[in-house]
Design a protein around this motif. Structure first.
Motif, PDB file in Angstrom:
ATOM      1  N   GLY A 157     -51.551 103.567  23.923  1.00 19.53           N
ATOM      2  CA  GLY A 157     -51.092 102.184  23.864  1.00 19.53           C
ATOM      3  C   GLY A 157     -52.126 101.176  24.310  1.00 19.53           C
ATOM      4  N   LEU A 158     -53.336 101.630  24.672  1.00 21.11           N
ATOM      5  CA  LEU A 158     -54.410 100.716  25.042  1.00 21.11           C
ATOM      6  C   LEU A 158     -54.699  99.793  23.855  1.00 21.11           C
ATOM      7  CD1 LEU A 158     -56.624 100.075  27.217  1.00 21.11           C
ATOM      8  CD2 LEU A 158     -58.117 101.608  25.945  1.00 21.11           C
ATOM      9  N   ASN A 159     -54.675  98.490  24.081  1.00 17.67           N
ATOM     10  CA  ASN A 159     -54.834  97.535  22.991  1.00 17.67           C
ATOM     11  C   ASN A 159     -56.155  97.755  22.254  1.00 17.67           C
ATOM     12  OD1 ASN A 159     -55.844  94.701  21.916  1.00 17.67           O
ATOM     13  ND2 ASN A 159     -53.605  94.634  22.018  1.00 17.67           N
ATOM     14  N   MET A 160     -56.073  98.032  20.953  1.00 23.55           N
ATOM     15  CA  MET A 160     -57.251  98.400  20.179  1.00 23.55           C
ATOM     16  C   MET A 160     -58.247  97.250  20.084  1.00 23.55           C
ATOM     17  SD  MET A 160     -57.588  99.724  16.239  1.00 23.55           S
ATOM     18  CE  MET A 160     -57.497  98.093  15.527  1.00 23.55           C
ATOM     19  N   TRP A 161     -57.772  96.063  19.788  1.00 24.69           N
ATOM     20  CA  TRP A 161     -58.692  94.953  19.565  1.00 24.69           C
ATOM     21  C   TRP A 161     -59.310  94.482  20.874  1.00 24.69           C
ATOM     22  CZ3 TRP A 161     -60.257  94.590  14.877  1.00 24.69           C
ATOM     23  CH2 TRP A 161     -59.414  94.975  13.846  1.00 24.69           C
ATOM     24  N   ALA A 162     -58.560  94.566  21.959  1.00 27.92           N
ATOM     25  CA  ALA A 162     -59.125  94.184  23.249  1.00 27.92           C
ATOM     26  C   ALA A 162     -60.252  95.134  23.642  1.00 27.92           C
ATOM     27  CB  ALA A 162     -58.039  94.190  24.328  1.00 27.92           C
ATOM     28  N   SER A 163     -60.035  96.444  23.443  1.00 28.44           N
ATOM     29  CA  SER A 163     -61.074  97.409  23.798  1.00 28.44           C
ATOM     30  C   SER A 163     -62.267  97.302  22.861  1.00 28.44           C
ATOM     31  CB  SER A 163     -60.506  98.835  23.768  1.00 28.44           C
ATOM     32  OG  SER A 163     -60.006  99.156  22.491  1.00 28.44           O
ATOM     33  N   LEU A 164     -62.001  97.038  21.574  1.00 33.12           N
ATOM     34  CA  LEU A 164     -63.088  96.921  20.602  1.00 33.12           C
ATOM     35  C   LEU A 164     -64.002  95.749  20.942  1.00 33.12           C
ATOM     36  CD1 LEU A 164     -62.636  97.312  16.769  1.00 33.12           C
ATOM     37  CD2 LEU A 164     -64.002  95.456  17.674  1.00 33.12           C
ATOM     38  N   PHE A 165     -63.396  94.590  21.190  1.00 32.73           N
ATOM     39  CA  PHE A 165     -64.213  93.403  21.457  1.00 32.73           C
ATOM     40  C   PHE A 165     -64.864  93.452  22.833  1.00 32.73           C
ATOM     41  CE2 PHE A 165     -61.656  91.582  17.963  1.00 32.73           C
ATOM     42  CZ  PHE A 165     -62.680  91.052  17.208  1.00 32.73           C
ATOM     43  N   SER A 166     -64.180  94.034  23.812  1.00 32.74           N
ATOM     44  CA  SER A 166     -64.794  94.127  25.140  1.00 32.74           C
ATOM     45  C   SER A 166     -66.019  95.023  25.101  1.00 32.74           C
ATOM     46  CB  SER A 166     -63.782  94.646  26.159  1.00 32.74           C
ATOM     47  OG  SER A 166     -63.392  95.969  25.863  1.00 32.74           O
ATOM     48  N   THR A 167     -65.919  96.137  24.366  1.00 31.63           N
ATOM     49  CA  THR A 167     -67.071  97.034  24.234  1.00 31.63           C
ATOM     50  C   THR A 167     -68.245  96.324  23.574  1.00 31.63           C
ATOM     51  OG1 THR A 167     -65.612  98.941  24.023  1.00 31.63           O
ATOM     52  CG2 THR A 167     -67.871  99.221  23.254  1.00 31.63           C
ATOM     53  N   GLY A 168     -67.971  95.664  22.449  1.00 32.73           N
ATOM     54  CA  GLY A 168     -69.047  94.965  21.742  1.00 32.73           C
ATOM     55  C   GLY A 168     -69.672  93.855  22.561  1.00 32.73           C
TER      56      GLY A 168
END
Length: 596
Positions: A157-168
């Motif tokens: 359930g970890l928010n996909m877009w939040a993790s994607l953008f934070s990583t980038g």
């Protein structure tokens, strides 16, 4: 996107605190290195003063991303401990790179690997190599960023877009600030995080199973201890031959012809230090792959009678690892966060490497001829702007990669085989086949790329059945009957067409590890054939130092000891740009004591 699994486990506040601490340390390293960075040369090569230890760990981290953290345990779970044969292919790659390729790059003193292609085959081949590298790096990095975001979203359930953008954003920030030094030192930290996460998982999982003896017993009874797989069937996803032949060529395309790795070799103080860095890298690869494969075997021992995929607790094999971690650490808040940090450490290291390498290629191969009169300060600023722009491009590509239906490990290795395989063939033709001419190398790369792309598309349409690939059996006999509703088809993809025939369609179904070997081999053969037919290049027309065995040209290190300390001067006899001021080269030669 695959529906999420209901009733799943999830992360707690402590887990996010651990994950946030890892990101904070990475950012701190980037800021710290930015205060010590110099000009554009320092930004891309660390001032060519890095030592073997940190460079070796950085080499290891570059392609040990979340793809491996999440993908290797799942593959080991489904195919057994024979995945350790991957280490054989990696070892062969490190040896070949250290002996045959690295000396050429280091002695030429280049910043971009494609500068070699320019010196050997002209500006056109350099531009083609640069274009291919940027394409493969954007695609690979997109998969690397997307993989943990998508998988952890589905499993926890970890928010996909939040993790994607934070990583980038985090990668872009510290890479833009600190350059190569920031990339290398954050890689060192992230390798340590990855190993810590794997070790914690292995210990806890083994304890829950009942000890190492029980793990080995369950693995043996489940055919997971299967090192005797020497079959020659190319459709078997993994065997000794696919790992040692196909795996060696895939890793060779990453280490011998990829700017991201070559940039690290030339950041070392000496050629010997660069070779030692490859040895350190190999030790790191052994540790990470062994730990990841061991996690898969421990996972199988725990779920040998209740497979999470068959029971419907997860929806795809890539979710095995996050589900396993949340399951075994459900009573230990904060520890799953270490796994989250483990997965994202791999992602950060790969993405930061890719951003810095693409900026270096763009600067050196495409923009440098236009910046002859530009100041050092402006070049450094432009380098940082390029890093920022490529960071944004990587995040955008990750969003587009969400439409792919490959497993993370297969997707990343397929991209490398399709695009980097032919490029490796071009470097082999340049360094080891003197007869190769410009027409030959262009023809070879074109044929090799076409074959690899054809295979990649065909394999998506006509994938082999799980039985042909060698998927080992799993059981759901002790799961609750209400949960055992999942239909298990293939481990990594669902066939687009169910009716299969022999011949050409079977050829599409060969192991993805062979894609790179085939594309490289075809590139070399086609390039040699066209060169011979169109008039081979004469040996004496090739610039000294571009062939591996040409030892007339060797960078010489001269150390001068004085009362203050030691000053190391290196003279690179072959210059990248012949039009550069020869007076400065002559002065440098006089300082170092080298003679043409």
């Amino acid at each position: 996107m695959t529906p999420t699994v209901t009733g799943r486990l999830g992360f707690c506040v402590e887990d996010y605190v651990v994950f946030g601490a890892m990101l904070a340390v990475s950012l701190f390293i980037g800021v710290f290195q930015s205060l010590r960075s110099g000009g554009a040369e320092d930004f891309f090569t660390g001032g060519r003063q890095m030592r073997a230890g940190p460079v070796g760990m950085s080499l290891c981290a570059s392609f040990m991303s979340a793809v491996q953290v999440l993908g290797v345990p799942a593959e080991s779970y489904l195919y057994g401990f024979k995945f350790l044969y991957m280490c054989v292919g990696q070892s062969a790659n490190s040896l070949i790179t250290a002996v045959l390729f690295l000396p050429v790059y280091y002695r030429l003193g280049i910043t971009s690997s494609n500068q070699y292609l320019m010196m050997r085959f002209g500006r056109g081949m350099q531009l083609l190599g640069s274009l291919q590298f940027i394409i493969v790096t954007l695609l690979y990095t997109g998969i690397v960023i997307l993989a943990p975001a998508l998988i952890l979203n589905q499993a926890t359930g970890l928010n996909m877009w939040a993790s994607l953008f934070s990583t980038g954003l985090v990668c872009t920030f510290y890479t833009t600030l600190g350059g190569m030094k920031a990339v290398i030192w954050t890689d060192v930290f992230q390798v340590l995080v990855m190993l810590s996460g794997f070790i914690a998982i292995i210990i806890q999982g083994t304890t829950l199973v009942g000890g190492p003896a029980r793990v080995l017993h369950a693995a043996y009874n489940g055919s997971r201890i299967n090192f005797n797989d020497f079959g020659l069937d190319p459709q078997r996803r993994y065997s000794f031959w696919s790992f040692t032949v196909g795996g060696t060529m895939v890793w060779l395309s990453m280490y011998a012809a990829n700017q991201a790795q070559i940039q690290r070799y030339i950041s070392c103080q000496t050629e010997r230090q660069a070779q030692w860095a490859l040895l350190v890298n190999q030790v790191g690869l052994w540790l990470i792959v062994s730990c990841a494969a061991a996690c898969g075997v421990v996972m199988f021992a725990l779920y040998s009678h209740c497979d999470p995929l068959k029971s419907g607790k997860i929806t795809a094999p890539d979710q095995y690892m996050p589900y396993f971690v949340l399951d075994i650490f459900r009573d230990l808040p904060g520890v799953p966060g270490l796994f989250l940090a483990c997965a994202y450490s791999g992602t950060l290291s790969t993405v930061s490497t890719s951003i810095n390498a693409m900026a270096a290629v763009t600067m050196e191969d495409l923009l440098k001829p236009l910046l002859i009169d530009s100041s050092q300060r402006n070049r450094t600023l432009l380098s940082k702007i390029l890093s920022f722009l490529y960071g944004g491009a990587c995040v955008t590509t990750a969003a587009l990669c969400s439409f792919l239906n490959w497993g993370v490990l297969q997707g990343s290795f397929t991209v490398m085989g399709v695009v980097n395989g032919p490029l490796l063939g071009a470097f082999i033709l340049g360094m080891f086949v003197p007869a190769t001419n410009k027409l030959g190398v262009f023809a070879g790369v074109g044929v090799g790329f076409s074959l690899a792309l054809w295979l990649a598309i065909g394999s998506s349409v006509y994938p082999p059945t799980p039985a042909r690939m060698g998927v080992l059996p799993t059981s759901a006999e002790r799961c609750a009957a209400a949960n055992a509703t999942a239909n298990y088809t293939t481990p990594l993809t669902t066939p687009l067409k169910q009716n299969r025939s022999s011949g050409l369609q079977d050829f599409y179904s060969i192991s993805y590890l062979y894609f790179g070997a085939l594309s490289t081999g075809v590139t070399v053969l086609a390039g040699l054939a066209v060169s011979c037919l169109s008039g081979p290049t004469k040996r004496d027309s090739i610039r000294p130092g571009l062939l591996w065995w040409d030892l007339k040209l060797k960078a010489r290190d001269v150390s001068e000891e004085n009362t203050v300390g030691s000053i190391r001067l290196r003279s690179t006899i072959v210059r990248l740009n012949p039009e550069e001021d020869e007076d400065e080269e002559e002065k440098l030669q006089m300082k170092s004591g080298s003679v043409l």
